[in-house]
Design a protein around this motif. Structure first.
Motif, PDB file in Angstrom:
ATOM      1  N   LEU A  14       0.958  -1.157  -0.146  1.00  0.00           N
ATOM      2  CA  LEU A  14      -0.135  -0.090  -0.032  1.00  0.00           C
ATOM      3  C   LEU A  14       1.050   1.281   0.077  1.00  0.00           C
ATOM      4  N   LYS A  15       0.829   2.054  -1.059  1.00  0.00           N
ATOM      5  CA  LYS A  15       1.584   3.508  -1.141  1.00  0.00           C
ATOM      6  C   LYS A  15       0.581   4.581  -1.330  1.00  0.00           C
ATOM      7  N   ASP A  16       0.855   5.274  -0.358  1.00  0.00           N
ATOM      8  CA  ASP A  16       0.058   6.570  -0.051  1.00  0.00           C
ATOM      9  C   ASP A  16      -0.356   7.471  -1.374  1.00  0.00           C
ATOM     10  N   ASP A  17       0.530   7.285  -2.249  1.00  0.00           N
ATOM     11  CA  ASP A  17       0.487   8.247  -3.437  1.00  0.00           C
ATOM     12  C   ASP A  17      -0.207   7.400  -4.521  1.00  0.00           C
ATOM     13  N   LEU A  18      -0.063   6.032  -4.667  1.00  0.00           N
ATOM     14  CA  LEU A  18      -0.465   5.188  -5.818  1.00  0.00           C
ATOM     15  C   LEU A  18      -1.619   4.387  -5.262  1.00  0.00           C
ATOM     16  N   GLY A  19      -1.669   3.759  -4.361  1.00  0.00           N
ATOM     17  CA  GLY A  19      -2.713   2.693  -3.912  1.00  0.00           C
ATOM     18  C   GLY A  19      -1.962   1.323  -3.586  1.00  0.00           C
TER      19      GLY A  19
ATOM     20  N   GLU B  64      -7.431   6.546  -5.505  1.00  0.00           N
ATOM     21  CA  GLU B  64      -8.775   7.388  -5.186  1.00  0.00           C
ATOM     22  C   GLU B  64      -9.946   6.518  -4.636  1.00  0.00           C
ATOM     23  N   THR B  65      -9.532   5.153  -4.873  1.00  0.00           N
ATOM     24  CA  THR B  65     -10.976   4.183  -4.239  1.00  0.00           C
ATOM     25  C   THR B  65     -10.441   3.674  -2.999  1.00  0.00           C
ATOM     26  N   ILE B  66      -9.760   4.050  -2.167  1.00  0.00           N
ATOM     27  CA  ILE B  66      -9.234   3.654  -0.868  1.00  0.00           C
ATOM     28  C   ILE B  66      -9.435   4.700   0.317  1.00  0.00           C
TER      29      ILE B  66
ATOM     30  N   MET C 215      -8.666  15.941   0.853  1.00  0.00           N
ATOM     31  CA  MET C 215      -7.513  16.890   1.423  1.00  0.00           C
ATOM     32  C   MET C 215      -6.871  17.970   0.320  1.00  0.00           C
ATOM     33  N   LYS C 216      -6.778  17.278  -1.014  1.00  0.00           N
ATOM     34  CA  LYS C 216      -6.261  18.181  -2.072  1.00  0.00           C
ATOM     35  C   LYS C 216      -7.502  19.125  -2.542  1.00  0.00           C
ATOM     36  N   GLN C 217      -8.603  18.975  -2.307  1.00  0.00           N
ATOM     37  CA  GLN C 217      -9.800  19.843  -2.722  1.00  0.00           C
ATOM     38  C   GLN C 217      -9.826  20.911  -1.371  1.00  0.00           C
ATOM     39  N   MET C 218      -9.498  20.598  -0.156  1.00  0.00           N
ATOM     40  CA  MET C 218      -9.958  21.376   0.881  1.00  0.00           C
ATOM     41  C   MET C 218      -9.354  22.767   1.091  1.00  0.00           C
TER      42      MET C 218
ATOM     43  N   GLN D  81     -11.727  25.067   5.421  1.00  0.00           N
ATOM     44  CA  GLN D  81     -12.280  23.655   5.351  1.00  0.00           C
ATOM     45  C   GLN D  81     -11.534  22.838   6.293  1.00  0.00           C
ATOM     46  N   ILE D  82     -10.057  22.814   6.351  1.00  0.00           N
ATOM     47  CA  ILE D  82      -9.232  22.082   6.908  1.00  0.00           C
ATOM     48  C   ILE D  82      -9.560  22.404   8.461  1.00  0.00           C
ATOM     49  N   GLU D  83      -9.612  23.566   8.917  1.00  0.00           N
ATOM     50  CA  GLU D  83      -9.788  24.271  10.152  1.00  0.00           C
ATOM     51  C   GLU D  83     -10.913  23.610  10.630  1.00  0.00           C
ATOM     52  N   GLY D  84     -12.186  23.745   9.776  1.00  0.00           N
ATOM     53  CA  GLY D  84     -13.482  23.439  10.217  1.00  0.00           C
ATOM     54  C   GLY D  84     -13.223  21.888  10.330  1.00  0.00           C
ATOM     55  N   PHE D  85     -12.835  20.759   9.655  1.00  0.00           N
ATOM     56  CA  PHE D  85     -12.439  19.356   9.831  1.00  0.00           C
ATOM     57  C   PHE D  85     -11.792  19.179  11.181  1.00  0.00           C
TER      58      PHE D  85
END
Length: 797
Positions: free
Chosen positions: A184-189, A203-205, A257-260, A264-268
């Protein structure tokens, strides 16, 4: 060579950890009585190039842990080789097979593997030569969070291999079968460490961030219960699990996280601090309309369910925005979580509703209910077992309660607020773009909903005493009979609205923020500064002579609502007085009226028609909002007559009676169709949860006594996705009761701005409306003779 503690490769983000906490399978152990001695000379540093191939497979190998440094005097009986791991070897790597253990240290037999050629990696009988896959052993034994060290070390070694530098390299021929070993690699899957094939994309994990979470010994109950209810209970075949939820780390999915944005990060993180804690409690997210509250809470709920699959989220919201929520889920969900509601399956009676509730309780899903629907079920006086079961499930099953447009249940005397207060979970989240509505008391009603008896908390009491000692309102001390809380609310409201001592006002603002800082997260909406801009005008218009006559007749009405409803029609055009008291308004009747109508007699009707012509000529679209249907119907039929337009092509409308499908269709067509010209909307029906960014001009026909409703309506166009500068025109009938209503609303609006938005850089006149010369207002439309001729006073917010 002086022995050194092992240092794992830090080049790849791996810290020094306990190598011994390995989930590898153990070989047969050597009896401890045979391991009495150890030669301290058998230490090997793999960085020493002089060793060459001097490591022999016949000698046992000991991997030193940093904790073993003081225990090297008492080692094992047979000579061994100790390997100090410092960084990945370029030529030679020893693979260790454990053959014994003593004094907390393990003995390994080594196998050497050349990293220069990937094809040399093979499997021997009973021995896997290479980097072992990570095995999660948390379910078998309680560890200290270091059980995944070998996985991290493996990933670091894999980074040094050519296979990951060029996944397409022919390390394994096409005809050769690869015994895939996925990491399991954080950037690939999930990636095969041998051939580089990606089995499942990142993106599916959803649970990638959960593999390494540490367990805490602290736990909290999913809901507060009496001791007699601690055991699992059952209602009509539905079991309520009372299992404690272990406190653990929760993070947003990497895709989210890439979209926040920063707010929104503060709110999370704010949600985490309140909902995932030793003593969880409710909270309020008061973020500006259009700031992405729905996306943020969807991300949080998915992360929450990934950690706690048996949790039961309940979302209560205005019925009209359910479709918007589902659409957002389709956009942002990482896992396919079923979304349940009563409307989709047409569950109209209690038996049908109970079936939906059972599905929600029995499987991983999220339930959506409207505010009215929820309160109707809870306040149902029925004595049937089905009704009681529905009530018990809704009050006891939720693990987390989300209230969108959470200012809705602000009146303590309504069934909505009282029923929501009965839900037993402590994790209640209010989402609101306009938290302050009419009175200070309503804000504290919502605070009491998420944190029961908020003013009785120790942290609140000290602040209340401080505020009460600062300010004195004439006569307020005599109102103690109405309750200490009521006195406090009145005092705060009077200070923020009317106190002439500005320093005292600021002091109270700081006290209020201190009291609510851990429960209420406010965001003004600075991200809106990235949009082309908003110009908010208030226009006081001079009425026509005939309108002035009709305004005098309004004095015969006693009720405020009647004056407002009849007046809204008369201010638009005096001939509408015949319709204002008639509940049935058909297109045919309105068309008959228009046949004999002079538009110039109605100042607001004339303003609308002139602005519509300017919008058409400049290629802009127009929004028209009112809280009453007669003015909207009149202007719709006026557009048909004067412009030759048709509903559904150039003209669109939404009212409280519009179906969900019609709302979605109208919104999509208006925003995207080049033929669309004007949109008529009930200010309440369109004030929440929809986007009308196709328009850049807005008319507010009348004054709503709740200023936040008007702000929400303007937020339909001034929100992310808007490409043009937005101009809002609030129309006020001069020399009429509407002027007084506007003054009252502005004072309410001032309280909200002072409480939540004031800072030390604002002056004491910062929130006042600015009077503007209509000829120099920087709006080409208003500066045109057709629009400005009836403007008596022009204000700019």
């Amino acid at each position: 060579m002086e022995p050194r503690p092992p240092v794992l490769p830090t080049d790849y983000g791996i810290s020094n950890v306990d190598v011994e906490k390995s989930p590898r399978k153990e070989a047969s152990k050597v009896p401890s009585r045979q391991l009495a001695h150890l030669s301290r000379n058998n230490f090997i540093d793999l960085d020493d190039d002089s060793l060459g191939n001097g490591i022999t497979s016949s000698s046992p190998v000991v991997i030193l842990d940093s904790d073993d440094e003081d225990n090297r005097n008492t080692r094992h009986l047979h000579p061994v080789q100790e390997i100090v791991l410092r960084k990945p070897c370029g030529v030679l790597l020893s693979k260790e097979i454990m053959v014994g253990e003593s004094m907390g240290n393990r003995i390994y037999r080594e196998e050497k593997v050349s990293l220069t050629s990937e094809t040399d990696i093979k499997k021997d009988k009973g021995v896997y030569v290479g980097v072992e896959e990570y095995v999660d052993t948390q379910s078998e034994t309680e560890d200290d969070g270091l059980g995944d060290i070998w996985q991290e070390m493996s990933m670091a070694l894999e980074f040094s291999k050519d296979a990951f530098e060029d996944p397409s390299s022919e390390l394994v021929s096409e005809d050769e079968d690869c015994d895939h070993s996925f990491l399991l690699k954080d950037d690939l899957g999930y990636v095969c460490r041998i051939c580089g094939v990606i089995e499942r994309g990142i993106e599916t994990i959803i649970d990638i961030q959960y593999n390494r979470a540490k367990k805490s010994t602290n736990t909290y109950a999913s809901e507060p219960r009496n001791a007699k209810n601690r055991d699992s209970t059952e209602t009509v075949g539905v079991k309520f699990s009372e299992d404690d939820l272990t406190i653990t780390d929760i993070t947003a999915h990497p895709r989210h996280m890439k979209q926040m944005k920063p707010h929104q990060i503060e709110g999370f993180n704010f949600l985490l601090s309140n909902l995932v804690a030793d003593h969880p409690g409710g909270c309020i997210l008061a973020h500006a309309p259009g700031s992405g509250k729905t996306f943020m809470i969807i991300s949080f709920m998915q992360s929450f369910l990934a950690k706690y699959p048996h949790a039961k989220p309940l979302v209560v919201l205005p019925k009209g925005i359910l479709a918007t929520w589902k659409k957002e889920f389709e956009t942002w969900q990482v896992e396919d979580i079923p979304l349940l509601d009563f409307y989709t399956v047409k569950a109209d009676n209690r038996s049908q509703q109970l079936e939906v509730l059972k599905q929600w309780v029995e499987r991983r899903s999220i339930l959506f209910l409207g505010y009215k629907q929820f309160s109707t079920i809870i306040c149902d006086g029925g004595t049937s077992q089905t009704s009681i079961s529905c009530q018990e499930i809704l009050l006891r099953a939720p693990s987390i309660l989300i209230l969108d447009e959470g200012h809705t249940p602000r009146n303590e005397n309504t069934d909505v607020l009282q029923s929501l207060a009965k839900v037993q979970t402590t994790r209640k989240v209010v989402l609101s773009g306009t938290l302050y509505q009419n009175h200070v008391k309503e804000v504290f009603n919502i605070l009491n909903l998420v944190r029961p008896k908020f003013l009785r908390l120790d942290t609140s009491k000290a602040v209340i005493k401080r505020i009460m000692s600062k300010v004195h309102i004439s006569g307020v001390r005599k109102q103690v009979k109405s309750g200490a809380d009521a006195v406090f609310y009145d005092l705060v409201e009077h200070t923020l609205q009317k106190d002439e001592n500005f320093e005292r006002k600021v002091s109270v603002i700081h006290d209020l923020r201190e009291m609510t800082s851990k429960v209420l997260h406010y965001y003004k909406g600075d991200f809106l500064d990235e949009l082309p801009g908003l110009v908010d005008f208030t226009l006081v218009l001079s009425l026509s002579p005939r309108q002035k006559v009709e305004v005098q007749k309004l004095k015969r009405f006693q009720r405020k609502f009647k004056i407002s409803s009849v007046g809204s029609a008369v201010y638009l055009h005096p001939k509408l007085n015949s319709f204002s008291e008639n509940s049935v308004t058909t297109d045919a009747k309105m068309d008959d009226l228009l046949e004999k109508l002079d538009v110039k007699e109605g100042v607001k009707a004339k303003f609308f028609l002139n602005l519509l012509n300017l919008c058409e000529s400049s290629g802009e679209k127009l929004l028209v909002f009112s809280q009453y249907l007669i003015p909207l119907k009149f202007l719709e039929r006026l557009s048909v007559k004067m412009k030759g337009w048709y509903p559904g092509i150039q003209i669109f409308s939404i009212s409280g009676e519009s179906s969900t499908d019609h709302r979605e269709w109208s919104m999509e067509r208006f925003n995207n169709s080049p033929d669309a010209k004007v949109f008529f909307g009930s200010i309440k029906a369109c004030g929440e949860g929809i986007s009308l960014v196709g328009a850049s001009r807005i008319i507010i026909l009348d004054v709503h006594l709740n200023p936040s409703v008007t702000r929400q309506a303007i937020g339909r166009a001034f929100r992310p996705g808007q490409k043009k500068k937005v101009y809002a025109y609030r129309l006020i009938a001069g020399d009429s009761p509407e002027e007084e209503d506007h003054s009252t609303c502005f004072k309410k609006e001032l309280i909200a701005k002072m409480w939540f938005e004031w800072n030390k850089y604002c002056g004491n006149r910062y929130f006042d409306m600015e009077t503007v010369n209509v000829n120099e207002c920087d709006d080409l439309f208003l500066e045109s003779p057709l629009l400005r001729e009836d403007v008596r006073v022009l204000y700019k917010r």
